[in-house]
Motif scaffolding. Structure first.
Motif, mmCIF file in Angstrom:
data_model
loop_
_atom_site.group_PDB
_atom_site.id
_atom_site.type_symbol
_atom_site.label_atom_id
_atom_site.label_comp_id
_atom_site.label_asym_id
_atom_site.label_seq_id
_atom_site.Cartn_x
_atom_site.Cartn_y
_atom_site.Cartn_z
ATOM 1 N N THR A 37 0.827 -1.205 0.000
ATOM 2 C CA THR A 37 0.000 0.000 0.000
ATOM 3 C C THR A 37 0.863 1.257 0.000
ATOM 4 N N LEU A 38 1.934 1.227 0.781
ATOM 5 C CA LEU A 38 2.813 2.386 0.874
ATOM 6 C C LEU A 38 3.647 2.572 -0.394
ATOM 7 N N ALA A 39 3.970 1.462 -1.070
ATOM 8 C CA ALA A 39 4.880 1.532 -2.209
ATOM 9 C C ALA A 39 4.190 1.860 -3.523
ATOM 10 N N ASN A 40 2.881 1.668 -3.603
ATOM 11 C CA ASN A 40 2.184 1.872 -4.877
ATOM 12 C C ASN A 40 2.442 3.230 -5.521
ATOM 13 N N PRO A 41 2.380 4.342 -4.768
ATOM 14 C CA PRO A 41 2.669 5.645 -5.399
ATOM 15 C C PRO A 41 4.092 5.734 -5.939
ATOM 16 N N LEU A 42 5.035 5.041 -5.274
ATOM 17 C CA LEU A 42 6.422 5.072 -5.722
ATOM 18 C C LEU A 42 6.626 4.254 -6.997
ATOM 19 N N LEU A 43 5.768 3.243 -7.204
ATOM 20 C CA LEU A 43 5.899 2.388 -8.377
ATOM 21 C C LEU A 43 5.172 2.944 -9.599
ATOM 22 N N GLU A 44 4.298 3.914 -9.403
ATOM 23 C CA GLU A 44 3.508 4.455 -10.500
ATOM 24 C C GLU A 44 4.360 4.995 -11.651
ATOM 25 N N PRO A 45 5.503 5.690 -11.399
ATOM 26 C CA PRO A 45 6.304 6.184 -12.523
ATOM 27 C C PRO A 45 6.778 5.089 -13.476
ATOM 28 N N VAL A 46 6.943 3.872 -12.967
ATOM 29 C CA VAL A 46 7.379 2.779 -13.839
ATOM 30 C C VAL A 46 6.339 2.502 -14.915
ATOM 31 N N GLN A 47 5.047 2.654 -14.586
ATOM 32 C CA GLN A 47 3.997 2.436 -15.569
ATOM 33 C C GLN A 47 4.085 3.439 -16.718
ATOM 34 N N HIS A 48 4.646 4.611 -16.453
ATOM 35 C CA HIS A 48 4.739 5.663 -17.471
ATOM 36 C C HIS A 48 5.996 5.532 -18.338
ATOM 37 N N ASP A 49 7.000 4.791 -17.866
ATOM 38 C CA ASP A 49 8.225 4.592 -18.644
ATOM 39 C C ASP A 49 8.891 3.297 -18.191
ATOM 40 N N PRO A 50 8.249 2.156 -18.427
ATOM 41 C CA PRO A 50 8.698 0.900 -17.823
ATOM 42 C C PRO A 50 10.066 0.414 -18.282
ATOM 43 N N ILE A 51 10.405 0.609 -19.520
ATOM 44 C CA ILE A 51 11.677 0.068 -20.006
ATOM 45 C C ILE A 51 12.854 0.880 -19.475
ATOM 46 N N ARG A 52 12.698 2.185 -19.385
ATOM 47 C CA ARG A 52 13.795 3.022 -18.873
ATOM 48 C C ARG A 52 13.943 2.919 -17.360
ATOM 49 N N LEU A 53 12.822 2.821 -16.635
ATOM 50 C CA LEU A 53 12.872 2.847 -15.177
ATOM 51 C C LEU A 53 12.766 1.464 -14.535
ATOM 52 N N GLY A 54 12.249 0.494 -15.279
ATOM 53 C CA GLY A 54 11.890 -0.783 -14.674
ATOM 54 C C GLY A 54 13.029 -1.525 -14.016
ATOM 55 N N LEU A 55 14.172 -1.637 -14.681
ATOM 56 C CA LEU A 55 15.261 -2.449 -14.147
ATOM 57 C C LEU A 55 15.803 -1.875 -12.845
ATOM 58 N N GLY A 56 16.030 -0.568 -12.803
ATOM 59 C CA GLY A 56 16.548 0.044 -11.584
ATOM 60 C C GLY A 56 15.611 -0.103 -10.412
ATOM 61 N N VAL A 57 14.313 0.106 -10.652
ATOM 62 C CA VAL A 57 13.327 -0.034 -9.584
ATOM 63 C C VAL A 57 13.238 -1.486 -9.138
ATOM 64 N N PHE A 58 13.245 -2.410 -10.084
ATOM 65 C CA PHE A 58 13.168 -3.839 -9.758
ATOM 66 C C PHE A 58 14.338 -4.259 -8.870
ATOM 67 N N LEU A 59 15.565 -3.909 -9.252
ATOM 68 C CA LEU A 59 16.733 -4.297 -8.461
ATOM 69 C C LEU A 59 16.726 -3.635 -7.089
ATOM 70 N N GLY A 60 16.287 -2.378 -7.039
ATOM 71 C CA GLY A 60 16.212 -1.688 -5.754
ATOM 72 C C GLY A 60 15.220 -2.336 -4.809
ATOM 73 N N LEU A 61 14.056 -2.694 -5.328
ATOM 74 C CA LEU A 61 13.049 -3.341 -4.493
ATOM 75 C C LEU A 61 13.483 -4.735 -4.074
ATOM 76 N N MET A 62 14.189 -5.435 -4.940
ATOM 77 C CA MET A 62 14.721 -6.745 -4.573
ATOM 78 C C MET A 62 15.662 -6.636 -3.380
ATOM 79 N N ALA A 63 16.531 -5.627 -3.417
ATOM 80 C CA ALA A 63 17.490 -5.444 -2.326
ATOM 81 C C ALA A 63 16.777 -5.068 -1.030
ATOM 82 N N ILE A 64 15.789 -4.167 -1.126
ATOM 83 C CA ILE A 64 15.038 -3.758 0.064
ATOM 84 C C ILE A 64 14.288 -4.943 0.658
#
Length: 328
Positions: A63-90
């Motif tokens: 619930t808390l992370a949904n607003p932070l993930l929204e930008p990926v929907q607007h540019d998934p290929i450019r932002l997706g990998l960095g966000v994915f790896l960051g969330l994996m580490a967290i």
């Protein structure tokens, strides 16, 4: 989109029964690992409870992370990998810390460096294993195989889209250089699947229509160009799937299709490009194959141009992808 402390627990394609059963099995595996490390029997009950606890905390984090993930929907290929790896580490760090007290209790130790090390080792092993399962069920091919190429070019023309407000139709140059207002979608029209360029009754001109809102297409503009400027409509039928999933193509042997689920993604000549993980899920929709073999498609809330040869991509605009009108 799912974010949980134990990333392996909330697999996208697990129902509630499998989800709950998975926690039981996971606790048993962790107990078995601890038994091997400590060379004495370890009961799994507290470790099973640990996995349920991390699951509950994970839903709160979702619930808390949904607003932070929204930008990926607007540019998934450019932002997706960095966000994915960051969330994996967290998620990995949270898993270790959240289940540390349960590991200490199960092994009859205090909250000290020794029990923390045990939690780190056990959670890391199960984390890697469960994430491998998650990746098999899902896919990150869109962010690992595709890359951004801002200089990617294609044939001249327009892509027609419904804007983010879902009430305004725009058209944008395929090179992204210009966007124009086209029409408003009246409130009384209600729901629809996609905008299309269809042959007019005279077969010589093309009209802009809304499709999927009923048995009859709703005409937004009667004449937008010559019929030769739009992708052929095979025998009056959509090329594949439902309206949103159907492939429009200027090439007859196009072999391009969009899957219904996120993990199916976009398939181009046998290669699948998708993004579905325990953290991120992005849908592919409305593919249009251009005369040069490149494909325009909707990915999340972005309209993307893809070169299947170089696997380069360029974001054209945002919105609901519809159809392409080539220049005369």
């Amino acid at each position: 989109m799912i974010l949980l402390a134990n990333a392996g627990t909330p697999l996208m394609w697990a129902g509630m029964f499998t989800l709950l059963a998975g926690n039981v099995y996971l606790g048993g595996i962790e107990a078995w690992l601890l038994s091997k490390f400590l060379k004495r029997p370890i009961k799994p009950d507290k470790l099973i409870l640990a996995n349920y606890f991390s699951m509950i905390v994970g839903y709160v984090l979702l619930t808390l992370a949904n607003p932070l993930l929204e930008p990926v929907q607007h540019d998934p290929i450019r932002l997706g990998l960095g966000v994915f790896l960051g969330l994996m580490a967290i998620a990995w760090v949270l898993t270790i810390l959240l289940e540390w007290p349960f590991v200490a209790k199960a092994t009859e130790q205090k909250l000290n460096l020794s029990s923390l090390l045990l939690s780190l080792i056990v959670q890391s092993i199960t984390y890697v294993g469960m994430n491998l399962i998650a990746l098999v069920l899902g896919s990150v091919s869109a962010i690992t195989l595709l890359h951004t190429n801002l200089n990617l070019s294609t044939v001249p023309g327009w892509v027609y889209t419904v804007g983010p407000d879902m009430r305004t139709v725009y058209r944008t140059r395929l090179d992204g250089s210009k966007t124009e207002f086209v029409a408003e979608i009246r409130e009384e029209i209600g729901s629809f699947d996609r905008i299309y360029l269809r042959h007019s009754p005279d077969k010589r001109t093309a009209r802009l229509v809304l499709a999927g809102s009923g048995e009859t297409d709703i005409v937004l503009q009667e004449r937008v160009g010559d019929s030769k400027q739009i992708a052929p409509d095979w025998n009056g039928q959509v090329a594949s799937g439902t309206i949103r999933l159907s492939t429009r193509s200027f090439i007859k042997d196009q072999r391009v299709s969009a899957g219904f689920w996120a993990y199916e993604g976009l398939t181009v000549k046998g290669n699948r490009f998708a993004l579905e993980t325990p953290f991120l899920s992005v849908l592919a929709r409305s593919p249009i194959v251009l005369p040069d073999g490149k494909t325009v498609f909707q990915f999340g809330k972005a309209v993307i141009l893809l070169d299947p040869v170089t696997r380069g991509t360029r974001k054209i605009t945002e919105g609901l992808s519809g159809d392409v009108l080539l220049d005369p």
